[in-house]
Design a protein around this motif. Structure first.
Motif, PDB file in Angstrom:
ATOM      1  N   TYR A 556    -110.370  51.024  58.990  1.00 15.13           N
ATOM      2  CA  TYR A 556    -109.558  51.927  58.176  1.00 15.13           C
ATOM      3  C   TYR A 556    -110.217  53.290  58.102  1.00 15.13           C
ATOM      4  CZ  TYR A 556    -112.852  50.512  54.450  1.00 15.13           C
ATOM      5  OH  TYR A 556    -113.973  50.248  53.703  1.00 15.13           O
ATOM      6  N   GLN A 557    -109.445  54.269  57.662  1.00 22.07           N
ATOM      7  CA  GLN A 557    -109.930  55.637  57.507  1.00 22.07           C
ATOM      8  C   GLN A 557    -109.357  56.183  56.202  1.00 22.07           C
ATOM      9  OE1 GLN A 557    -108.473  57.270  61.146  1.00 22.07           O
ATOM     10  NE2 GLN A 557    -106.316  57.002  60.619  1.00 22.07           N
ATOM     11  N   CYS A 558    -110.016  57.193  55.641  1.00 21.07           N
ATOM     12  CA  CYS A 558    -109.644  57.650  54.303  1.00 21.07           C
ATOM     13  C   CYS A 558    -109.553  59.163  54.214  1.00 21.07           C
ATOM     14  CB  CYS A 558    -110.649  57.164  53.273  1.00 21.07           C
ATOM     15  SG  CYS A 558    -110.892  55.385  53.232  1.00 21.07           S
ATOM     16  N   THR A 559    -108.683  59.615  53.336  1.00 24.97           N
ATOM     17  CA  THR A 559    -108.658  60.982  52.841  1.00 24.97           C
ATOM     18  C   THR A 559    -108.802  60.890  51.332  1.00 24.97           C
ATOM     19  OG1 THR A 559    -106.266  61.055  52.465  1.00 24.97           O
ATOM     20  CG2 THR A 559    -107.072  61.606  54.687  1.00 24.97           C
ATOM     21  N   LYS A 560    -108.750  62.025  50.650  1.00 23.66           N
ATOM     22  CA  LYS A 560    -108.891  61.975  49.194  1.00 23.66           C
ATOM     23  C   LYS A 560    -107.701  61.282  48.531  1.00 23.66           C
ATOM     24  CE  LYS A 560    -106.915  66.526  48.046  1.00 23.66           C
ATOM     25  NZ  LYS A 560    -107.211  67.835  47.393  1.00 23.66           N
ATOM     26  N   GLU A 561    -106.578  61.189  49.238  1.00 27.21           N
ATOM     27  CA  GLU A 561    -105.389  60.553  48.680  1.00 27.21           C
ATOM     28  C   GLU A 561    -105.471  59.032  48.741  1.00 27.21           C
ATOM     29  OE1 GLU A 561    -103.358  62.435  47.216  1.00 27.21           O
ATOM     30  OE2 GLU A 561    -104.036  64.364  48.001  1.00 27.21           O
ATOM     31  N   GLY A 562    -106.270  58.498  49.664  1.00 20.72           N
ATOM     32  CA  GLY A 562    -106.359  57.058  49.817  1.00 20.72           C
ATOM     33  C   GLY A 562    -106.739  56.682  51.225  1.00 20.72           C
ATOM     34  N   CYS A 563    -106.682  55.397  51.522  1.00 26.18           N
ATOM     35  CA  CYS A 563    -107.094  54.887  52.832  1.00 26.18           C
ATOM     36  C   CYS A 563    -105.914  54.262  53.553  1.00 26.18           C
ATOM     37  CB  CYS A 563    -108.214  53.863  52.682  1.00 26.18           C
ATOM     38  SG  CYS A 563    -109.686  54.500  51.828  1.00 26.18           S
ATOM     39  N   THR A 625    -105.002  48.402  52.021  1.00 23.28           N
ATOM     40  CA  THR A 625    -106.119  49.311  52.265  1.00 23.28           C
ATOM     41  C   THR A 625    -106.508  50.095  51.013  1.00 23.28           C
ATOM     42  OG1 THR A 625    -104.532  50.966  53.082  1.00 23.28           O
ATOM     43  CG2 THR A 625    -105.657  49.589  54.726  1.00 23.28           C
ATOM     44  N   TYR A 626    -106.105  49.588  49.857  1.00 25.23           N
ATOM     45  CA  TYR A 626    -106.595  50.233  48.636  1.00 25.23           C
ATOM     46  C   TYR A 626    -108.113  50.085  48.554  1.00 25.23           C
ATOM     47  CZ  TYR A 626    -102.085  51.105  46.364  1.00 25.23           C
ATOM     48  OH  TYR A 626    -100.842  51.606  46.036  1.00 25.23           O
ATOM     49  N   HIS A 627    -108.774  51.179  48.247  1.00 18.27           N
ATOM     50  CA  HIS A 627    -110.223  51.174  48.034  1.00 18.27           C
ATOM     51  C   HIS A 627    -110.541  52.091  46.863  1.00 18.27           C
ATOM     52  CE1 HIS A 627    -111.771  49.014  51.618  1.00 18.27           C
ATOM     53  NE2 HIS A 627    -110.606  49.374  52.125  1.00 18.27           N
ATOM     54  N   ALA A 628    -111.604  51.789  46.188  1.00 21.53           N
ATOM     55  CA  ALA A 628    -112.039  52.622  45.072  1.00 21.53           C
ATOM     56  C   ALA A 628    -113.086  53.621  45.538  1.00 21.53           C
ATOM     57  CB  ALA A 628    -112.635  51.753  43.960  1.00 21.53           C
ATOM     58  N   ASN A 629    -113.217  54.710  44.815  1.00 23.47           N
ATOM     59  CA  ASN A 629    -114.433  55.509  44.909  1.00 23.47           C
ATOM     60  C   ASN A 629    -115.531  54.689  44.251  1.00 23.47           C
ATOM     61  OD1 ASN A 629    -113.477  57.876  46.138  1.00 23.47           O
ATOM     62  ND2 ASN A 629    -112.570  58.536  44.214  1.00 23.47           N
ATOM     63  N   SER A 630    -116.693  54.706  44.860  1.00 25.54           N
ATOM     64  CA  SER A 630    -117.757  53.884  44.279  1.00 25.54           C
ATOM     65  C   SER A 630    -119.095  54.601  44.195  1.00 25.54           C
ATOM     66  CB  SER A 630    -117.922  52.585  45.074  1.00 25.54           C
ATOM     67  OG  SER A 630    -118.152  52.851  46.440  1.00 25.54           O
ATOM     68  N   GLY A 631    -119.076  55.913  44.176  1.00 28.08           N
ATOM     69  CA  GLY A 631    -120.317  56.631  43.984  1.00 28.08           C
ATOM     70  C   GLY A 631    -121.274  56.495  45.152  1.00 28.08           C
ATOM     71  N   THR A 632    -122.410  57.166  45.036  1.00 33.18           N
ATOM     72  CA  THR A 632    -123.394  57.184  46.126  1.00 33.18           C
ATOM     73  C   THR A 632    -124.038  55.817  46.329  1.00 33.18           C
ATOM     74  OG1 THR A 632    -123.858  59.503  45.606  1.00 33.18           O
ATOM     75  CG2 THR A 632    -125.463  58.366  46.970  1.00 33.18           C
ATOM     76  N   PHE A 633    -124.240  55.087  45.236  1.00 29.31           N
ATOM     77  CA  PHE A 633    -124.879  53.764  45.286  1.00 29.31           C
ATOM     78  C   PHE A 633    -123.797  52.698  45.499  1.00 29.31           C
ATOM     79  CE2 PHE A 633    -127.731  50.724  42.558  1.00 29.31           C
ATOM     80  CZ  PHE A 633    -128.051  49.989  43.684  1.00 29.31           C
ATOM     81  N   GLY A 634    -122.932  52.928  46.470  1.00 29.64           N
ATOM     82  CA  GLY A 634    -121.843  52.000  46.730  1.00 29.64           C
ATOM     83  C   GLY A 634    -122.286  50.834  47.594  1.00 29.64           C
ATOM     84  N   ARG A 635    -121.296  50.045  48.012  1.00 29.93           N
ATOM     85  CA  ARG A 635    -121.611  48.858  48.815  1.00 29.93           C
ATOM     86  C   ARG A 635    -121.599  49.236  50.295  1.00 29.93           C
ATOM     87  NH1 ARG A 635    -122.648  43.671  48.778  1.00 29.93           N
ATOM     88  NH2 ARG A 635    -121.513  42.109  49.981  1.00 29.93           N
ATOM     89  N   HIS A 636    -122.675  49.863  50.711  1.00 30.49           N
ATOM     90  CA  HIS A 636    -122.840  50.218  52.118  1.00 30.49           C
ATOM     91  C   HIS A 636    -124.329  50.435  52.392  1.00 30.49           C
ATOM     92  CE1 HIS A 636    -123.307  54.366  50.688  1.00 30.49           C
ATOM     93  NE2 HIS A 636    -122.181  54.206  50.017  1.00 30.49           N
TER      94      HIS A 636
END
Length: 839
Positions: A556-563, A625-636
């Protein structure tokens, strides 16, 4: 007080007196400690036995000698320091009211022998001192030294200053260990000069025979006390650090951020200095080793993090040599601050998330009018911590950490050359370590976070069973073997939760009005946030399962509007089973697989779970493809750009070591493997390459090498675990939390105890809808029926994977979902009850 380097290797002829002790009063800013810390002033105290009066000595000499472990090899850059510490220090302290105190700065971690040597005046000097002390006792005339007894000129001759024969030969009498110096016969003291009885020293300190014969040096040496002082880096809870130590740590982190590797190595003359983003590149790049992720999702996950964070610890010590890796004890804060009537937000009462520590708490919790606000962390000691704005040249800054010919090409393939498909921007010159998520391109200047915010109150459902408590720590130590402990610590309950709860989840086009689409197989037309509130498992599925391998693959790919789905890659890799109209997947190896994923090992379970569960999240639950913003300390794998990452992960290392200690104390396991080899042999399936105990890991120079090993070679986990064992490690966990260290006496029988080993009846609870029984009763009933219907034992029933139980009707479930470690932990004996008597 001048420090004089002296070789203490030669034998001293010393007279032992009554056994005394040398105690540690303080090291750095900390009292009541059993060990000293390197590069901090340590205050020692000399405690003598009754009958030993320090006033009888002219001074006390403190001898400090480092005693290295024979089979350990110290690195080249420390050889000069090692030589000085082994040669030792000898510091004379004049007799005064503070003679029993001694301050010293130890340099190396390990064991030092510290001795207090008293210098007792020679016979003539003693009498002069006694005459000054006892004015009422007049020295008789006949005790006056006759002229002919004056020290003759010939006493300057070398013979009189030669070391005694016993010192040269080492044949001193064991009970007469005082220094002897040859003296002319005419200096023999006449009998009438014998000291009066009342000035006699106690029996154990009485003058040796040489003093009577005049053959002693003017000053006689007596060993008053000798102790082994253990020196280790103290890894403390962040909240327990002294203001000075916290300031040094913060300064060092900022310095690693601001200086390049080359600049730091040059400024501090320290080969261990590396820019802090090097460690982010390392964490991520080694997650894409061609064999398997070398940092995650296999048995050595937490040990791998411990390894590379040890390199970070060494880099920080270039700036301030006394720094040790701090940790954040979230279990302590959960007990102290979490209020279920308020929810997850109550955790913000902890100072850790305020202006004196990491920030990002109350200031960032509430929603703002701007839907695309990045929620930068603008308070705390790491306020406005900058994010790198490009990925070029970073791999080259890691030179020397690994085999450059192997690691740097791997690193560049991931960061610069397109092998990784999860980058928000493919151009490495214009984008930093940023992944696909629904955010504005301009919202990556600084670290962002909304600590403990999961779509407002939605995160409250995760607090009881996902964020570790003291009871859950105890449950971890009750698991059946070391491999189960490893998996427990690496699970979302201990490790994973922080990537969401400490970073936050918000936005992404989801609010209270966002509904599950009618194409979903489950929950059609139900608000997405409402499904999260109903079942924590659905929130975990949304937050965890489509954030790793599918993003890395570019599904998937994302913009500020969503993924949205990246159809080109999705079709190529069959993401979400798109090529079969999103139907139930029959092939568990898509979209991502590895030849080293063998059924039964952790790498297999992870890849299979991500493949199956990402489809479940997308199609079965209807989250698409809904995803949340999860900050810098996200799951990656680039999450350690947020400094709070490090103290969180250090707590998992503490729990690993604490679990090891329990295995030794309570089950008779022995280091360095604590039974890992035995469990893997019985399982018959190895972990992926690089994660088995005898495998050569991707890390080197983590711990000291041993005799017979080649310095600079890659190290095995067996060796690293050995060097991290209690008898060899350079660090000590300072656990200022009796609820961990003394659990049975503080919590187990207390009314506040909430069992940390629980049945959650995940998946199987669907069979009990409308039936008013507890989750534990569901598990007991389900396991019992499985036993009876198949005529098998309870142990055999608990070993069932849920996908293999036809009555449930979920053949697509990942094999990770079983009764033993997933759904019915307590009933099946994965862990033991943590409140009341152990059943």
């Amino acid at each position: 007080m001048a420090f004089v380097i002296a070789s203490l290797a030669s034998a001293f002829c010393l007279k032992p007196v009554a056994a005394g002790d040398i105690d540690i009063l303080k090291t750095g800013d900390y009292e009541d400690t059993s060990f000293a810390e390197p590069h901090k002033i340590t205050e020692l105290s000399l405690v003598t036995e009754d009958g030993v009066d320090l006033a009888n000595f002219s001074d006390v000499k403190w001898n400090v000698v480092f005693v290295p472990v024979e089979d350990e090899i110290w690195p080249d850059y420390l050889q000069e320091v090692l030589a000085e510490e082994v040669a030792g220090y000898s510091i004379a302290v004049p007799i005064n009211e503070h003679t029993h105190l001694f301050s010293h700065t130890f340099t190396l971690p390990g064991n030092y022998k510290v001795s207090a040597i008293g210098s007792k005046p020679g016979r003539r000097m003693s009498r002069q001192m006694e005459s000054q002390k006892e004015k009422s006792t007049k020295a008789p005339k006949q005790t006056k030294a006759p002229k002919e007894t004056k020290a003759p000129k010939q006493t300057k001759a070398p013979k009189e200053t030669k070391a005694p024969k016993c010192e040269k030969t080492g044949s001193c009498d064991e009970n007469n260990l005082f220094e002897k110096l040859k003296a002319p016969k005419q200096t023999k003291a006449p009998k009438e000069t014998k000291a009066p009885k009342q000035t006699k020293a106690p029996k154990e300190t009485k003058a040796p025979k040489c003093e009577k014969t005049g053959s002693c040096d003017e000053n006689n040496l007596f060993e008053l006390a000798s102790s082994n002082i253990r020196v280790r880096y103290a890894r403390r809870d962040v909240i327990d650090l002294s203001p000075s130590d916290w300031d040094k740590y913060v300064e060092a982190v900022w310095t690693l951020k601001e200086l390049s590797s080359e600049e730091g190595q040059r400024r501090f003359d320290c080969p261990n200095f590396y820019n802090i983003d090097v460690f982010t590149a390392m964490h991520g790049s080694l997650s894409h080793d061609s064999r398997c992720d070398q940092n995650h999702f296999s048995l050595m996950q937490e040990n791998a993090h411990h390894a590379w964070m040890t390199l970070l610890e060494k880099a920080l010590q270039c700036v301030h040599a006394s720094i040790a890796m701090p940790f954040y004890n979230v279990a302590k804060d959960k007990r102290k601050y979490f209020d279920p009537t308020i929810g997850a937000r109550s955790m913000l009462d902890s100072p850790i998330f305020g202006p004196d520590y990491y920030g990002g708490g109350s200031a960032n919790f509430d929603d703002r009018d701007d839907l695309y606000d990045p929620y930068y962390v603008e308070d705390g000691r790491f306020a406005n911590f900058p994010l790198r704005q490009n990925r070029t040249e970073l791999c080259d800054e890691s030179k020397g950490l690994f085999d450059d010919d192997t690691y740097i090409p791997l690193c560049k393939s991931i960061l610069e050359e397109g092998a990784y498909k999860g980058w928000r921007n493919d151009d490495p010159t214009k984008s930093g370590l940023l992944v696909h998520e629904p955010r504005d391109d301009d919202s990556y200047k600084y670290v962002s976070a909304r600590r403990w915010h999961i779509y407002g109150d939605v995160g409250d459902i995760l607090m009881p069973n996902v964020v570790p408590s003291h009871e859950m720590v105890n449950a971890m130590t009750s698991t059946r073997d070391v491999t189960e402990q490893f998996k427990y610590v690496a699970s979302p309950k201990v490790h994973g939760y922080a990537h969401k709860l400490m970073s936050g989840m918000w936005g992404g086009g989801i609010d209270e009005s966002t509904l599950i689409p009618p194409t979903s197989q489950l929950n059609k037309g139900v608000p997405i946030l409402e499904t999260f509130r109903r079942k924590s498992g659905l929130l975990v599925a949304f937050a965890w399962t489509d954030e790793l391998s599918t993003r890395q693959a570019g599904c998937y790919q994302c913009t500020k509007e969503g993924c949205t789905v990246n159809f080109q890659i999705a079709i190529e890799k069959n993401c979400y089973n798109i090529n079969n109209n999103f139907g139930v997947p029959q092939d568990r190896t898509q979209p991502v697989w590895s030849e080293y994923a063998v059924e039964g090992n952790q790498w297999y379970k992870f890849l299979e779970q991500m493949n199956q569960a990402s489809w479940m999240k997308f199609a079965l639950y209807g989250y698409g493809t809904y995803h949340a913003n999860s900050g810098t300390f996200g799951r990656h794998e680039w999450a350690n750009q947020d400094p709070i990452f490090y103290v969180h992960h250090a707590f998992t290392f503490l729990l690993n070591d604490f679990g090891f200690s329990k295995l030794v104390e309570e089950r008779g396991e022995v280091p360095p493997l604590y039974g890992i080899d035995r469990v893997l042999e019985a399982r018959g399936v190895p972990e992926c390459p690089g994660h088995n105990p005898k495998d050569v890991a991707v890390y080197k120079n983590i711990v000291r090498y041993k005799t017979g090993q080649e310095v600079g070679e890659y190290q095995t986990w067996e060796h690293m675990l050995d060097m991290w064992s209690e008898g060899r490690r350079d660090y000590e966990w300072v656990i200022n939390d009796e609820f961990i260290t003394n659990y049975d006496e503080t919590i187990r029988y207390d009314d506040s105890c909430v069992d940390g080993c629980v049945d959650e009846a995940l998946i199987i609870l669907n069979d009990y809808r409308g039936i008013d029984i507890t989750l534990e009763e569901m598990c007991q009933d389900f396991v019992g029926k499985l036993q009876n219907s198949n005529n098998i034992s309870k142990e055999e029933a608990c070993a069932y994977q849920l996908k293999d139980i036809p009555a449930l009707g979920f053949p697509f479930l990942p094999s990770q979902f079983d009764l033993f470690s997933y759904s019915c932990k307590k009933t099946c004996g994965f862990c033991s009850n943590t409140c009341g008597d152990i059943e």
